[in-house]
Design an enzyme around this catalytic site. Sequence first.
Site, short mmCIF file in Angstrom:
data_model
loop_
_atom_site.label_atom_id
_atom_site.label_comp_id
_atom_site.label_asym_id
_atom_site.label_seq_id
_atom_site.Cartn_x
_atom_site.Cartn_y
_atom_site.Cartn_z
N ASP A 13 0.86 -1.19 0.00
CA ASP A 13 0.00 0.00 0.00
C ASP A 13 0.89 1.24 0.00
OD1 ASP A 13 -3.16 0.65 1.27
OD2 ASP A 13 -1.65 2.23 1.11
N ASP A 111 -3.93 2.43 -5.07
CA ASP A 111 -2.58 2.40 -4.46
C ASP A 111 -2.28 1.12 -3.69
OD1 ASP A 111 -3.93 2.74 -2.01
OD2 ASP A 111 -2.32 4.01 -1.24
N GLU A 112 -3.05 0.06 -3.91
CA GLU A 112 -2.73 -1.17 -3.16
C GLU A 112 -2.91 -2.43 -4.01
OE1 GLU A 112 -5.47 -2.25 0.07
OE2 GLU A 112 -6.86 -0.79 -0.76
#
Length: 364
Positions: A13, A111-112
Site C-alpha cells: 500500500d 494504491d494497493e
Amino acid sequence: MDDTSNGIKFHIDMDSFYSSVEVRENPELQGFPVIVGSDPKNGTGRGVVSTCSYEARKYGISSAMPVSKAYRLCPHAVFLPVNMELYKQVSSRVMNIIKKFSDKFEQVSVDEAYLEIGKTVGNYEDAVRYAQQIKDKIYNYEKLTCSIGIAPNKTIAKIASDFKKPDGLTAIKPEEVENFLSPLPVSKIPGVGKKTNEALDNLGVKTIGDLKNFDVQVLIGKFGKSGLRMYQIAKGIDNREVEEQTEVKSISKEDTFDEDIADPITAEEIIDILSDEVHNSLVKKKYLFKTVTLKLRLDDFTTCTRSKTFVSYRSEAGVIKKESKELMNQFIKNNGNCKFRLLGVEVSKLFKIKDGQTMITDFL
Ligand code: TTP
Ligand code: MG
C-alpha cells in the site's frame, strides 16, 4: 493453493498516496502538512479530504473529513485539489513495477495490491528480502514510499502493511499470527468502521483477542455474515486466494453450420441469437463496448471481418444486433449473394464497470 504457491501473501500500500505524489511534484512542500481534497479552496471549500501527508495527520486530519474541519485543525496546511489523472498515471507505473515481481498479482485500489511470489521465495526471510527490493525499486523509479505486509493470508498481510506506516515492512509468520493480532484494536480489521467498532465496544469487545474469545453465535446474531467473517479473521482464518485479473479484450460468440446459409433472413436470425449470447456475457462480466465486429466464413472457406466503432461506450443488445446485421447486409450488397459456413459476433474496446457505477450517467 496451487503447486507453485508457498502460501505467503504480500500486501503493498502506497503511503499517503495522493499527497506523496503532490509533494514529489512540488518538492518545496516536503515536510509541510499537505491536504488533498475535493473543492479545497485553501480550506474554505465545502469538499472532503481525500488524503493528507503524515505531517498533517499529526493534527488529527484524516481522509473523508470535511475540508473546513481540516482547516480548523491546521490553518497553515497547504490545501490542494485532486489531480486524479496524475495519480492514475503514477499508479499504473507503480503497479507495473510490482507486477514484474509477482507470480500472482491483484490490484485492489489505486494504491494497493496483493501478490504472491511462489517460485523465488521459499520462506519468510526470503520474502522480507524480496519485499525490500520491491520497495527500493518503487522508490528509485518513482521517489515514493510504500508499506508492505507479508503474512499467511490476505487479511493479515493487509493489517501488517498498515502496522508500521509509512515506509513499513512487517512480516508475520504463521506461528506469530496470534500474538500479532490479539492486542490490536478491532478497528484494524478491514471493513470494521466506526459503527461496527461502537457496536463491538458495547459488547465489551475492544481487541482482536477479545473478538476471538467471544461467542460466535452472538456475533452472527448481531452482525450476520460479517459477524462470522470478523470472528474468523480474529482467529487468523482467511482462505481467499490472490486473484489475478486477466484483462478481457473482447467477448465473442460464433456458430459453424452443418449446411451453408444462403438466406439472409436466416442469417439475420442467427445473428440475433449470437448477439444475445454476447450481450448476456457482457452483462455478466460487467463491460461496456465501443466496437461491434461481424465474422463471416464463406462456402469457399475465406474468412472476413467487418467492424463498426462508436464514439462512446454502448451497452445495449439491440445495438449489437442492429450493427451486426447492417454489416452483413452491406457485405452481401458489396459481394453479391453469399453462402455462409460460419457467422460470428464480437464486441471489443471494452470498459469494465466498477461496482456502484451506473452505465447511463457515467458513460453514455
Ligand atoms: P489509502 O491507501 O487508504 O490512504 P493513503 O495512501 O493516502 O494513506 P496511507 O499511508 O494510510 O495508505 O488510500 C489511497 C488513496 O485513495 C488516497 O491517497 C486518497 C484516496 N482516498 C480518497 O480519496 N478518499 C478516502 O476516503 C480514502 C480512504 C482514500
Ligand atoms: Mg495508501
